[in-house]
Design a protein around this motif. Structure first.
Motif, PDB file in Angstrom:
ATOM      1  N   ILE A 183       0.472  -1.165  -0.187  1.00 38.33           N
ATOM      2  CA  ILE A 183       0.084   0.017  -0.669  1.00 38.33           C
ATOM      3  C   ILE A 183       1.338   0.880   0.105  1.00 38.33           C
ATOM      4  O   ILE A 183       0.763   2.123  -0.696  1.00 38.33           O
ATOM      5  CB  ILE A 183      -0.718  -0.108   0.952  1.00 38.33           C
ATOM      6  CG1 ILE A 183      -2.044  -0.910   0.781  1.00 38.33           C
ATOM      7  CG2 ILE A 183      -1.830   0.813   1.296  1.00 38.33           C
ATOM      8  CD1 ILE A 183      -2.324  -1.318   2.413  1.00 38.33           C
ATOM      9  N   ASP A 184       1.937   1.196   1.066  1.00 40.35           N
ATOM     10  CA  ASP A 184       3.038   2.804   0.777  1.00 40.35           C
ATOM     11  C   ASP A 184       3.545   2.927   0.152  1.00 40.35           C
ATOM     12  O   ASP A 184       3.436   4.016  -0.685  1.00 40.35           O
ATOM     13  CB  ASP A 184       3.627   2.262   1.892  1.00 40.35           C
ATOM     14  CG  ASP A 184       3.018   2.587   3.198  1.00 40.35           C
ATOM     15  OD1 ASP A 184       2.254   2.694   4.066  1.00 40.35           O
ATOM     16  OD2 ASP A 184       3.838   2.518   4.448  1.00 40.35           O
ATOM     17  N   ARG A 193      -4.703   5.896  -1.204  1.00 42.22           N
ATOM     18  CA  ARG A 193      -4.496   5.365  -0.520  1.00 42.22           C
ATOM     19  C   ARG A 193      -5.547   4.550  -0.502  1.00 42.22           C
ATOM     20  O   ARG A 193      -5.446   3.261  -0.344  1.00 42.22           O
ATOM     21  CB  ARG A 193      -3.755   6.416   1.112  1.00 42.22           C
ATOM     22  CG  ARG A 193      -4.281   4.909   2.215  1.00 42.22           C
ATOM     23  CD  ARG A 193      -3.191   5.731   3.031  1.00 42.22           C
ATOM     24  NE  ARG A 193      -1.824   6.024   3.511  1.00 42.22           N
ATOM     25  CZ  ARG A 193      -1.078   5.675   2.936  1.00 42.22           C
ATOM     26  NH1 ARG A 193      -1.360   4.464   4.020  1.00 42.22           N
ATOM     27  NH2 ARG A 193       0.158   5.799   3.294  1.00 42.22           N
ATOM     28  N   ASP A 194      -7.017   4.847  -0.314  1.00 42.22           N
ATOM     29  CA  ASP A 194      -7.555   4.555  -1.005  1.00 42.22           C
ATOM     30  C   ASP A 194      -8.219   3.172  -1.866  1.00 42.22           C
ATOM     31  O   ASP A 194      -7.605   2.562  -1.820  1.00 42.22           O
ATOM     32  CB  ASP A 194      -9.268   4.994  -0.106  1.00 42.22           C
ATOM     33  CG  ASP A 194      -9.115   5.618  -2.099  1.00 42.22           C
ATOM     34  OD1 ASP A 194      -8.082   6.640  -2.398  1.00 42.22           O
ATOM     35  OD2 ASP A 194     -10.677   6.272  -1.973  1.00 42.22           O
ATOM     36  N   ALA A 200      -4.544  -3.866  -2.807  1.00 47.81           N
ATOM     37  CA  ALA A 200      -3.666  -4.906  -2.101  1.00 47.81           C
ATOM     38  C   ALA A 200      -4.333  -5.309  -1.751  1.00 47.81           C
ATOM     39  O   ALA A 200      -3.795  -6.929  -1.361  1.00 47.81           O
ATOM     40  CB  ALA A 200      -2.347  -3.416  -1.424  1.00 47.81           C
ATOM     41  N   THR A 201      -5.340  -4.970  -1.243  1.00 49.39           N
ATOM     42  CA  THR A 201      -5.578  -6.206   0.116  1.00 49.39           C
ATOM     43  C   THR A 201      -6.853  -7.733  -0.602  1.00 49.39           C
ATOM     44  O   THR A 201      -6.691  -8.574  -0.051  1.00 49.39           O
ATOM     45  CB  THR A 201      -6.395  -5.305   0.820  1.00 49.39           C
ATOM     46  OG1 THR A 201      -7.556  -4.797   0.407  1.00 49.39           O
ATOM     47  CG2 THR A 201      -5.945  -5.011   1.631  1.00 49.39           C
ATOM     48  N   ARG A 202      -7.345  -6.318  -1.576  1.00 49.40           N
ATOM     49  CA  ARG A 202      -7.939  -7.596  -2.968  1.00 49.40           C
ATOM     50  C   ARG A 202      -6.962  -8.818  -3.466  1.00 49.40           C
ATOM     51  O   ARG A 202      -7.117 -10.139  -3.766  1.00 49.40           O
ATOM     52  CB  ARG A 202      -9.077  -7.005  -4.006  1.00 49.40           C
ATOM     53  CG  ARG A 202     -10.044  -5.991  -2.726  1.00 49.40           C
ATOM     54  CD  ARG A 202     -11.441  -7.212  -2.298  1.00 49.40           C
ATOM     55  NE  ARG A 202     -12.148  -7.718  -3.279  1.00 49.40           N
ATOM     56  CZ  ARG A 202     -12.822  -8.340  -2.742  1.00 49.40           C
ATOM     57  NH1 ARG A 202     -13.327  -8.603  -1.438  1.00 49.40           N
ATOM     58  NH2 ARG A 202     -13.274  -9.057  -3.918  1.00 49.40           N
ATOM     59  N   THR A 203      -6.204  -7.860  -3.795  1.00 54.02           N
ATOM     60  CA  THR A 203      -5.194  -8.831  -4.621  1.00 54.02           C
ATOM     61  C   THR A 203      -4.696  -9.950  -3.269  1.00 54.02           C
ATOM     62  O   THR A 203      -4.505 -11.378  -3.569  1.00 54.02           O
ATOM     63  CB  THR A 203      -4.030  -8.769  -4.702  1.00 54.02           C
ATOM     64  OG1 THR A 203      -4.034  -7.698  -5.905  1.00 54.02           O
ATOM     65  CG2 THR A 203      -2.927  -9.300  -5.679  1.00 54.02           C
TER      66      THR A 203
END
Length: 263
Positions: A183-184, A193-194, A200-203
């Protein structure tokens, strides 16, 4: 009828209760203890279980006693109870050996040591467990069946439980850290950032599902994403040259060593 006592209604205790109720176990046969009456009422309202602040009353007639308090409180908790040999004590705390747990629980009391992990909060846990000297195969199987309400279970020898802590108990934090770093990196590359967090999270979720359900090992899955001379190959080379693989080796070794020290 299987009567279950859950001593401690914190995150792990609640996750277990939620999984058991959702799996069809009768809430009327589950008793949860908590020192705060307000917390007890929350659990009673959410799951329909019985609640009490009296651990001795909770274990009366119980077939399985799940100790879900902090590791430092386990010995005092068990030593303060008159546990019958007909009940199985299941410790959900890290760092306490079967020898220590059996001594605290009392002579001939069956004890199972479990190393849970936090994904059990969403029904995707990976618990490892080792049975003590007084546990029968039937009792061990009963514990496994109950834990399967919150995810997968692996029965291992106690000598391997510290290594299992490195690969399951503590490991969710590694994946969270990797996702945080991605994410960073996305923000550094100009994404908001959103958007970076969603990507990143869904991947991470999709990759985890593929690992669990595709029937392919990680090497094959990685190869399936990596075209010769492509973007993924360039990224993987950088990760390897930066020592990612060695970093995970060292992290797992450090985790295992710390678990041994705590025990």
């Amino acid at each position: 009828m299987t009567k279950i006592a859950v001593l401690g209604g914190g995150q792990i205790g609640e996750a277990l209760v939620s999984g058991l109720v959702n799996a069809g176990y009768d809430a009327a046969d589950i008793v949860v203890t908590n020192r705060r009456s307000e917390r007890g009422e929350e659990l009673k309202s959410a799951y329909g279980v019985s609640v009490t602040s009296d651990n001795a009353a909770a274990i009366d007639g119980a077939n399985y006693i799940f100790a879900c308090v902090k590791p430092y409180a386990i010995e005092e908790l068990l030593e303060g109870l008159d546990i019958p040999t007909t009940a199985v004590v299941v410790s959900m705390a890290a760092g306490l050996t079967l020898e220590t747990l059996e001594k605290a629980a009392g002579e001939s009391v069956p004890v199972v040591r479990v190393m849970p992990n936090t994904p059990m909060l969403v029904g995707k846990g990976m618990c490892t467990c080792a049975g003590g000297s007084h546990v029968t195969e039937e009792q061990q199987a009963g514990v496994v069946k109950l834990l399967e309400a919150v995810g997968e279970v692996a029965v291992i020898e106690e000598k391997h439980i510290d290594a299992a802590t490195a690969l399951a108990g503590s490991a969710p934090a590694y994946y969270f850290l990797v996702t945080e770093a991605l994410i960073d990196a996305g923000v550094q590359l100009g994404l908001t950032r959103d958007v970076a967090e969603k990507l990143a999270t869904r991947t991470a979720q999709g990759a985890g599902t593929m690992l669990a359900e595709s029937g392919k090992d990680p090497v094959a899955l990685r190869a399936g994403v990596t075209s010769p001379g492509g973007t993924t190959a360039a990224a993987l080379r950088e990760l390897e040259e930066s020592g990612l693989r060695g970093a995970f080796f060292r992290a797992a070794e450090a985790c295992t060593q710390r678990a041994q020290e705590l025990a």
